[in-house]
Structures are given as structure tokens and as C-alpha cells.
Design a protein around this motif. Structure first.
Motif, PDB file in Angstrom:
ATOM      1  N   ARG A 133     -33.691  94.453  15.600  1.00 57.01           N
ATOM      2  CA  ARG A 133     -34.062  95.867  15.654  1.00 57.01           C
ATOM      3  C   ARG A 133     -33.043  96.634  14.820  1.00 57.01           C
ATOM      4  NH1 ARG A 133     -34.887  97.235  21.915  1.00 57.01           N
ATOM      5  NH2 ARG A 133     -35.712  99.157  21.052  1.00 57.01           N
ATOM      6  N   VAL A 134     -33.471  97.119  13.674  1.00 54.32           N
ATOM      7  CA  VAL A 134     -32.566  97.770  12.726  1.00 54.32           C
ATOM      8  C   VAL A 134     -32.765  99.283  12.801  1.00 54.32           C
ATOM      9  CG1 VAL A 134     -31.960  97.995  10.294  1.00 54.32           C
ATOM     10  CG2 VAL A 134     -32.596  95.767  11.218  1.00 54.32           C
ATOM     11  N   PHE A 135     -31.658 100.001  12.988  1.00 56.48           N
ATOM     12  CA  PHE A 135     -31.679 101.460  13.034  1.00 56.48           C
ATOM     13  C   PHE A 135     -31.076 101.965  11.733  1.00 56.48           C
ATOM     14  CE2 PHE A 135     -31.606  99.774  17.247  1.00 56.48           C
ATOM     15  CZ  PHE A 135     -32.649 100.449  17.848  1.00 56.48           C
ATOM     16  N   SER A 136     -31.805 102.841  11.065  1.00 56.97           N
ATOM     17  CA  SER A 136     -31.375 103.300   9.746  1.00 56.97           C
ATOM     18  C   SER A 136     -31.714 104.766   9.547  1.00 56.97           C
ATOM     19  CB  SER A 136     -32.031 102.447   8.661  1.00 56.97           C
ATOM     20  OG  SER A 136     -33.432 102.497   8.775  1.00 56.97           O
ATOM     21  N   VAL A 137     -31.143 105.328   8.485  1.00 56.17           N
ATOM     22  CA  VAL A 137     -31.434 106.692   8.052  1.00 56.17           C
ATOM     23  C   VAL A 137     -31.805 106.643   6.581  1.00 56.17           C
ATOM     24  CG1 VAL A 137     -29.953 107.880   9.727  1.00 56.17           C
ATOM     25  CG2 VAL A 137     -28.997 107.147   7.559  1.00 56.17           C
ATOM     26  N   ALA A 138     -32.466 107.681   6.129  1.00 51.49           N
ATOM     27  CA  ALA A 138     -32.848 107.810   4.714  1.00 51.49           C
ATOM     28  C   ALA A 138     -33.592 106.576   4.218  1.00 51.49           C
ATOM     29  CB  ALA A 138     -31.630 108.101   3.847  1.00 51.49           C
TER      30      ALA A 138
ATOM     31  N   MET B 252     -28.826 101.194   6.895  1.00 51.88           N
ATOM     32  CA  MET B 252     -28.602 100.745   8.272  1.00 51.88           C
ATOM     33  C   MET B 252     -27.307 101.306   8.849  1.00 51.88           C
ATOM     34  SD  MET B 252     -29.480  96.682   8.014  1.00 51.88           S
ATOM     35  CE  MET B 252     -27.926  96.328   7.230  1.00 51.88           C
ATOM     36  N   PHE B 253     -27.364 101.663  10.146  1.00 47.07           N
ATOM     37  CA  PHE B 253     -26.136 102.038  10.843  1.00 47.07           C
ATOM     38  C   PHE B 253     -25.948 101.239  12.131  1.00 47.07           C
ATOM     39  CE2 PHE B 253     -29.196 105.063  12.570  1.00 47.07           C
ATOM     40  CZ  PHE B 253     -28.886 105.123  13.923  1.00 47.07           C
ATOM     41  N   ALA B 254     -26.976 100.533  12.603  1.00 47.47           N
ATOM     42  CA  ALA B 254     -26.839  99.682  13.789  1.00 47.47           C
ATOM     43  C   ALA B 254     -27.953  98.640  13.800  1.00 47.47           C
ATOM     44  CB  ALA B 254     -26.899 100.516  15.068  1.00 47.47           C
ATOM     45  N   ILE B 255     -27.648  97.495  14.412  1.00 48.76           N
ATOM     46  CA  ILE B 255     -28.632  96.421  14.556  1.00 48.76           C
ATOM     47  C   ILE B 255     -28.534  95.885  15.978  1.00 48.76           C
ATOM     48  CG2 ILE B 255     -29.447  94.191  13.717  1.00 48.76           C
ATOM     49  CD1 ILE B 255     -27.858  94.693  11.140  1.00 48.76           C
ATOM     50  N   LEU B 256     -29.661  95.855  16.673  1.00 45.18           N
ATOM     51  CA  LEU B 256     -29.756  95.256  18.008  1.00 45.18           C
ATOM     52  C   LEU B 256     -30.425  93.897  17.887  1.00 45.18           C
ATOM     53  CD1 LEU B 256     -30.898  97.886  20.676  1.00 45.18           C
ATOM     54  CD2 LEU B 256     -29.050  96.240  20.901  1.00 45.18           C
TER      55      LEU B 256
ATOM     56  N   PHE C 270     -29.003  91.261  17.023  1.00 40.35           N
ATOM     57  CA  PHE C 270     -28.437  90.672  15.822  1.00 40.35           C
ATOM     58  C   PHE C 270     -27.960  89.260  16.143  1.00 40.35           C
ATOM     59  CE2 PHE C 270     -24.696  90.296  12.878  1.00 40.35           C
ATOM     60  CZ  PHE C 270     -25.425  90.253  11.703  1.00 40.35           C
ATOM     61  N   LEU C 271     -28.539  88.265  15.485  1.00 41.62           N
ATOM     62  CA  LEU C 271     -28.180  86.864  15.705  1.00 41.62           C
ATOM     63  C   LEU C 271     -28.212  86.504  17.188  1.00 41.62           C
ATOM     64  CD1 LEU C 271     -25.200  86.555  13.201  1.00 41.62           C
ATOM     65  CD2 LEU C 271     -27.581  85.898  12.844  1.00 41.62           C
ATOM     66  N   GLY C 272     -29.243  86.916  17.863  1.00 42.00           N
ATOM     67  CA  GLY C 272     -29.391  86.614  19.292  1.00 42.00           C
ATOM     68  C   GLY C 272     -29.396  87.887  20.107  1.00 42.00           C
ATOM     69  N   GLU C 273     -28.339  88.093  20.894  1.00 36.57           N
ATOM     70  CA  GLU C 273     -28.273  89.249  21.787  1.00 36.57           C
ATOM     71  C   GLU C 273     -27.179  90.232  21.394  1.00 36.57           C
ATOM     72  OE1 GLU C 273     -27.709  87.678  25.697  1.00 36.57           O
ATOM     73  OE2 GLU C 273     -29.819  87.168  25.909  1.00 36.57           O
ATOM     74  N   ASP C 274     -26.744  90.228  20.162  1.00 31.58           N
ATOM     75  CA  ASP C 274     -25.627  91.077  19.749  1.00 31.58           C
ATOM     76  C   ASP C 274     -26.071  92.458  19.289  1.00 31.58           C
ATOM     77  OD1 ASP C 274     -23.749  89.205  20.344  1.00 31.58           O
ATOM     78  OD2 ASP C 274     -23.136  88.812  18.287  1.00 31.58           O
ATOM     79  N   LEU C 275     -25.130  93.368  19.366  1.00 28.46           N
ATOM     80  CA  LEU C 275     -25.236  94.697  18.785  1.00 28.46           C
ATOM     81  C   LEU C 275     -24.209  94.741  17.666  1.00 28.46           C
ATOM     82  CD1 LEU C 275     -25.886  97.783  18.707  1.00 28.46           C
ATOM     83  CD2 LEU C 275     -24.101  98.051  20.452  1.00 28.46           C
ATOM     84  N   ALA C 276     -24.602  95.199  16.505  1.00 31.04           N
ATOM     85  CA  ALA C 276     -23.684  95.319  15.370  1.00 31.04           C
ATOM     86  C   ALA C 276     -23.793  96.725  14.797  1.00 31.04           C
ATOM     87  CB  ALA C 276     -24.016  94.284  14.295  1.00 31.04           C
ATOM     88  N   PHE C 277     -22.655  97.256  14.356  1.00 30.31           N
ATOM     89  CA  PHE C 277     -22.651  98.574  13.719  1.00 30.31           C
ATOM     90  C   PHE C 277     -21.390  98.745  12.889  1.00 30.31           C
ATOM     91  CE2 PHE C 277     -21.174  98.958  18.079  1.00 30.31           C
ATOM     92  CZ  PHE C 277     -19.958  99.609  17.953  1.00 30.31           C
TER      93      PHE C 277
END
Length: 117
Positions: A26-31, A35-39, A41-48
């Protein structure tokens, strides 16, 4: 925060949208595609993204590590099911990630996407 609460918070930021990429990420982005955050990510991770001068301080904390493939751009990752941060701190870092990405956009795209500083 639960993953659904994290997603709701990310979508509450100005101009944010959600897409599914690379399978179930689940990729959260603007414009469009910044991207500014990914849920999930590679399983159950949150990355930002974090400030480059604070990156090493964050990854020294228990439960936080450099995000695979994105660490050179100063992204961190953590378990999204049990984030090692408090809710307020996580919200602040996600907001900062959004801000860092918006600030790299051309000036003509920034109005309306920045929160009050």
C-alpha cells in the motif's frame, strides 16, 4: 496505531493518495507518484522517509531498521502491526515524511500540499 489507522492518517495528509504496487504494498504518495510511506512493505512493515541527519539516530532505536532498497534515500522501516513508536511520534514522523517529499516538488506543485509550519 493499527495498520488501518496508519493508512487513514496518511490519507488525511494534504494531497495524499493510496495505490497498490509491487503486489500487496500500500503506497501513499503525493503529486501522482512521489511516495512518502509504504504499508505492508516486504510483509508487515511500514516504511517512510526521515530527515537525512536523523536517519542513523532512528535506525539505532530498537525495532527500527533501514528500509531495504530505500535506505540510501533515508527511509526507515518497522513492524506495522506493533510499531516501536508511540502514536503521537509516529504521526509526527509520517507528517514529516510527507513534508520532506512535498518540499522536493517543483514550487508550482507545492501550494495546498504543505501543512502549516
Amino acid at each position: 496505531m493499527t495498520p488501518d489507522q496508519i493508512a487513514s492518517f496518511c490519507l488525511s495528509l494534504p494531497g495524499a493518495r493510496e495505490d497498490f504496487k509491487w503486489g500487496s504494498n500500500r503506497v501513499f504518495s503525493v503529486a501522482g507518484n512521489k511516495m512518502f510511506a509504504i504499508l505492508d512493505f516486504l510483509g508487515e512493515d511500514l516504511a517512510f522517509k526521515v530527515d537525512h541527519d536523523l536517519f542513523l539516530g532512528h535506525v539505532d532505536r530498537p525495532g527500527i531498521r533501514p528500509a531495504p532498497y530505500l535506505a540510501r534515500a533515508h527511509w526507515i522501516s518497522m513492524n506495522a502491526q506493533r510499531p516501536p513508536l508511540g502514536d503521537d511520534e509516529l504521526r509526527q514522523l509520517l507528517t514529516r515524511s510527507h513534508h520532506l517529499v512535498v518540499r522536493r516538488l517543483p514550487k508550482r506543485l507545492q501550494p495546498g500540499l504543505l501543512l502549516d509550519e
